[in-house]
Write a protein that holds these residues in place. Structure first.
Motif, PDB file in Angstrom:
ATOM      1  N   ASP A 183       0.813  -1.212   0.000  1.00 34.63           N
ATOM      2  CA  ASP A 183       0.000   0.000   0.000  1.00 34.63           C
ATOM      3  C   ASP A 183       0.848   1.263   0.000  1.00 34.63           C
ATOM      4  O   ASP A 183       0.423   2.313  -0.465  1.00 34.63           O
ATOM      5  N   ALA A 184       2.054   1.161   0.524  1.00 34.69           N
ATOM      6  CA  ALA A 184       2.915   2.336   0.593  1.00 34.69           C
ATOM      7  C   ALA A 184       3.754   2.513  -0.668  1.00 34.69           C
ATOM      8  O   ALA A 184       4.488   3.489  -0.799  1.00 34.69           O
ATOM      9  N   VAL A 210       4.966   3.490  -4.199  1.00 33.39           N
ATOM     10  CA  VAL A 210       4.665   4.596  -5.091  1.00 33.39           C
ATOM     11  C   VAL A 210       4.365   4.029  -6.473  1.00 33.39           C
ATOM     12  O   VAL A 210       5.227   3.434  -7.112  1.00 33.39           O
ATOM     13  N   LEU A 211       3.137   4.178  -6.916  1.00 32.31           N
ATOM     14  CA  LEU A 211       2.709   3.661  -8.206  1.00 32.31           C
ATOM     15  C   LEU A 211       2.639   4.819  -9.187  1.00 32.31           C
ATOM     16  O   LEU A 211       1.893   5.776  -8.979  1.00 32.31           O
ATOM     17  N   SER A 212       3.382   4.724 -10.269  1.00 34.61           N
ATOM     18  CA  SER A 212       3.403   5.791 -11.257  1.00 34.61           C
ATOM     19  C   SER A 212       3.139   5.211 -12.644  1.00 34.61           C
ATOM     20  O   SER A 212       3.872   4.339 -13.104  1.00 34.61           O
ATOM     21  N   VAL A 234      -6.584   1.998   0.063  1.00 37.55           N
ATOM     22  CA  VAL A 234      -5.344   2.768  -0.015  1.00 37.55           C
ATOM     23  C   VAL A 234      -4.608   2.474  -1.316  1.00 37.55           C
ATOM     24  O   VAL A 234      -4.130   3.392  -2.004  1.00 37.55           O
ATOM     25  N   THR A 235      -4.527   1.191  -1.694  1.00 36.37           N
ATOM     26  CA  THR A 235      -3.838   0.826  -2.936  1.00 36.37           C
ATOM     27  C   THR A 235      -4.547   1.403  -4.148  1.00 36.37           C
ATOM     28  O   THR A 235      -3.903   1.910  -5.076  1.00 36.37           O
ATOM     29  N   HIS A 239      -6.370   4.068  -4.226  1.00 34.28           N
ATOM     30  CA  HIS A 239      -6.120   5.514  -4.221  1.00 34.28           C
ATOM     31  C   HIS A 239      -4.743   5.819  -4.798  1.00 34.28           C
ATOM     32  O   HIS A 239      -4.589   6.722  -5.637  1.00 34.28           O
ATOM     33  N   HIS A 240      -3.714   5.065  -4.361  1.00 36.88           N
ATOM     34  CA  HIS A 240      -2.365   5.271  -4.882  1.00 36.88           C
ATOM     35  C   HIS A 240      -2.290   4.965  -6.377  1.00 36.88           C
ATOM     36  O   HIS A 240      -1.594   5.657  -7.140  1.00 36.88           O
ATOM     37  N   LEU A 241      -3.009   3.913  -6.788  1.00 33.26           N
ATOM     38  CA  LEU A 241      -3.009   3.531  -8.196  1.00 33.26           C
ATOM     39  C   LEU A 241      -3.582   4.649  -9.062  1.00 33.26           C
ATOM     40  O   LEU A 241      -2.986   5.044 -10.076  1.00 33.26           O
ATOM     41  N   ALA A 255      -3.934   7.798  -8.265  1.00 29.08           N
ATOM     42  CA  ALA A 255      -3.115   9.003  -8.152  1.00 29.08           C
ATOM     43  C   ALA A 255      -1.896   8.943  -9.060  1.00 29.08           C
ATOM     44  O   ALA A 255      -1.399   9.980  -9.519  1.00 29.08           O
ATOM     45  N   GLY A 256      -1.417   7.726  -9.339  1.00 31.42           N
ATOM     46  CA  GLY A 256      -0.250   7.568 -10.200  1.00 31.42           C
ATOM     47  C   GLY A 256      -0.564   7.602 -11.680  1.00 31.42           C
ATOM     48  O   GLY A 256       0.347   7.620 -12.514  1.00 31.42           O
TER      49      GLY A 256
END
Length: 483
Positions: A186-187, A189-191, A208-209, A211-213, A215-216
Motif C-alpha cells: 500500500d505504501a 509509489v505507483l506511477s 489505499v492501494t 487511491h495510490h493507483l 493518483a499515479g
C-alpha cells in the motif's frame, strides 16, 4: 483475436519457430513463381519492421517469414514490436501453449506492444502458473509494453505478481481481471505516466492501494471498475479522467456491493455510467465534476444521488448548476411525480432515457402548472425522450402526455412498446390518447417500435467512446438495438 499459441502449435514444431525458406528468384532474391524479383524485400529493414508492427498479432508477423529469406528474422527485431495474443484453446493443450509462449519470448528481442491473455478458456494466472507468469513479466522481450490484458482466474481472484508493475512507465492501456492486489504494498509509489485507459474487474484491492493507483495515473482518460471486492467506498480524484464506468454488484455475489462512490474532484469528467441493472453503488456523490454531461443508468437500487449539495433522490425542487445533458434512469410506474422532481434538478437536460417498470396502481394524474412554476429543461433544452417498456395503458399514457403537452422544444419521442400488437390501429389510438394534436412542440416526432424486454440502457458498449456524443443513442451505432 487469433489464438497465437494454439495456432503455432498446429503449424510449427515446438522446437522450431521458423518455417523453411521460399524458392529463390532468378536474380538471387526471393520472388514469385514467374521469377519476378521481390521488390518489397529491398526496402530498408526499419520500414519492413514498421509494416510488420501494424499486424495485430505475433502469429501474423512470424508467418511473413515465408515470403522471403530477408524477412526471416524481421518479426524478432526491435523494429517489429511484439504483439502477443494468447486466446482461448483446449485445456488439454494448455501446457503446450505455455511452452510456445516461453519460446516466443525467448526468441523476440523486444520491445513489446501488446500482451493479451484472453478471458475464460485462455491461459489464466492460476497458482500452478504463478512462477511462469512472473518469469514472463520479467522477460526483456516485454520491455516497453504498451497494452496489458491480464485475466487472473475463473473463480476467486489470483495474486497479481508485483513484477507486473514493472510495465507501469510505458503502459497506455491496462485491463486486469480476477486478480488480487494483496502483494502490492500500500505504501508503494505507483506511477503510470502514460496510462490512458484502466479497467479493473473482479479484483480485490485495498482502498489505499486503489487511491495510490489512481493518483499515479497522471494521464488517465477512461476508468472502468466492475465488481471490485473489499471496498467500503471508492473516492475518485483525477485531474484528467473523462469517462467512468462502474458496476459493483452482480446477481451471484451480494458481497460485491459497496455503499458509496464519491467523485471528489474530477474537473474533466464528462461521463459517469453505472453498468447493469444492479450496477450502481447504493450512494453516488458528485462533489466536483463541472463538465459532467452524461449520467446514468441510474437504477432503483441506487438509493441516493447527490450532486453538489443537492440530493436528487430526495427530489428537492431546487435549481442548481449542473451541466448534465443526457440522463438515463429507471422509473417504477413510471412515476411522474418523481420524474418531474428530477427534471427540476437537471435544468440543462437535452436527452432523457427512461426504463419503465410498469405498476398498475400508478395514476400519474397531472398536477403541475408549468406556466406558474416552469421547468427550465422543458422550456429550453429537452429535445429527445426514449421510454422503454411502454404498454399504452392509463399510467403510461398520462406519464407520456405530460411531455407531449409541456416539452416545448421536443424533436423526437420514442416509445419501446412491450406486450402489445403495436399495429397501425393501436398506434393511431395512442396518437389520439396522447393528444398529439395539442403537442407543445409542433416539430416533435413520435415513434412507436417493438421492444424485446431487454434493458438497452444497462449494458453499455460505448461508455468510453468519446467520439460518440451520446453513448446511449442507438441510432449512431449498428451494434446497438434500435431502441
Amino acid at each position: 483475436m487469433d489464438d497465437v499459441a494454439g495456432s503455432l502449435s498446429k503449424n510449427w514444431r515446438p522446437d522450431e519457430l521458423e518455417p523453411q525458406d521460399p524458392p529463390m528468384s532468378r536474380d538471387g532474391g526471393s520472388g514469385d513463381d514467374n521469377g519476378n524479383p521481390d521488390l518489397i524485400s529491398r526496402l530498408p529493414e526499419e520500414i519492413l519492421g514498421s509494416i510488420l508492427s501494424l499486424l495485430p498479432t505475433t502469429k501474423g508477423a512470424a508467418q511473413t517469414s515465408v515470403l522471403s529469406s530477408g524477412w526471416r528474422h524481421l518479426w524478432r527485431t526491435a523494429s517489429a514490436p511484439l504483439n502477443l495474443v494468447i486466446d482461448q484453446g483446449p485445456i488439454s493443450q494448455e501446457s503446450k501453449r505455455i511452452t510456445i509462449v516461453s519460446k516466443i519470448l525467448a526468441a523476440h528481442s523486444g520491445p513489446a506492444r501488446c500482451l493479451f491473455f484472453n478471458q475464460p478458456g485462455g491461459i489464466c494466472l492460476r497458482r500452478e502458473f504463478y512462477a511462469k507468469f512472473d518469469s514472463w513479466f520479467r522477460s526483456p522481450s516485454l520491455n516497453g509494453l504498451e497494452e496489458l490484458y491480464l485475466y487472473g482466474g475463473d473463480m476467486l481472484p489470483c495474486l497479481l505478481p508485483s513484477s507486473a508493475l514493472r510495465f507501469a512507465p510505458t503502459l497506455c492501456f491496462a485491463s486486469i481481471g480476477h486478480c488480487d492486489f494483496a502483494l502490492i504494498n500500500d505504501a508503494l509509489v505507483l506511477s503510470f505516466p502514460r496510462l490512458k485507459q484502466l479497467k479493473l474487474y473482479h479484483v480485490s484491492i485495498s482502498e489505499v492501494t486503489l487511491h495510490h493507483l489512481l493518483a499515479g495515473c497522471t494521464m488517465l482518460q477512461s476508468l472502468d471498475l466492475r465488481w471490485v471486492r473489499g471496498r467500503s467506498s471508492i473516492r475518485i480524484i483525477s485531474p484528467t479522467v473523462r469517462s467512468i464506468g462502474i458496476s459493483v454488484c452482480d446477481y451471484y455475489d451480494e458481497k460485491l456491493v459497496f455503499p458509496e462512490l464519491v467523485i471528489e474532484d474530477a474537473p474533466c469528467l464528462e461521463r459517469l455510467i453505472p453498468h447493469g441493472l444492479r450496477g450502481g453503488p447504493r450512494t453516488i456523490r458528485v462533489i466536483a465534476a463541472p463538465k459532467l454531461a452524461v449520467l446514468g443508468y441510474l437504477s432503483r437500487l441506487i438509493s441516493e444521488l447527490v450532486i453538489g449539495t443537492v440530493s436528487v433522490k430526495e427530489m428537492i425542487p431546487i435549481m442548481f448548476t449542473t451541466t448534465v445533458k443526457v440522463l438515463v434512469l429507471q422509473s417504477v410506474g413510471p412515476n411522474l411525480d418523481a420524474i418531474v422532481a428530477v427534471l427540476r434538478c437537471f435544468p440543462c437536460m437535452e436527452k432523457l432515457y427512461i426504463q419503465s417498470r410498469p405498476r398498475k396502481d400508478m395514476k400519474n394524474v397531472q398536477q403541475y402548472d408549468t406556466l406558474v412554476d416552469p421547468i427550465e429543461c422543458l422550456d429550453l433544452h429537452l429535445r429527445a425522450i426514449v421510454v422503454n417498456m411502454y404498454q399504452g395503458l392509463g399510467p403510461d399514457v398520462n406519464f407520456a402526455k405530460f411531455f407531449v403537452l409541456n416539452a416545448k422544444v421536443l424533436k423526437v419521442m420514442k416509445f419501446g412498446v412491450y406486450g402489445s400488437n403495436c399495429n397501425e390501429q393501436w398506434i393511431a389510438d395512442q396518437h389520439r390518447e396522447l393528444q398529439l394534436d395539442s403537442r407543445a412542440s409542433g416539430d416533435a416526432r413520435f415513434d412507436f417500435v417493438r421492444y424485446n424486454g431487454e434493458c438497452t440502457f444497462s449494458n453499455m458498449k460505448h461508455t468510453h467512446d468519446m467520439w460518440i456524443d451520446d453513448p446511449f443513442d442507438s441510432s449512431l451505432c449498428k451494434c446497438c438495438s434500435p431502441v
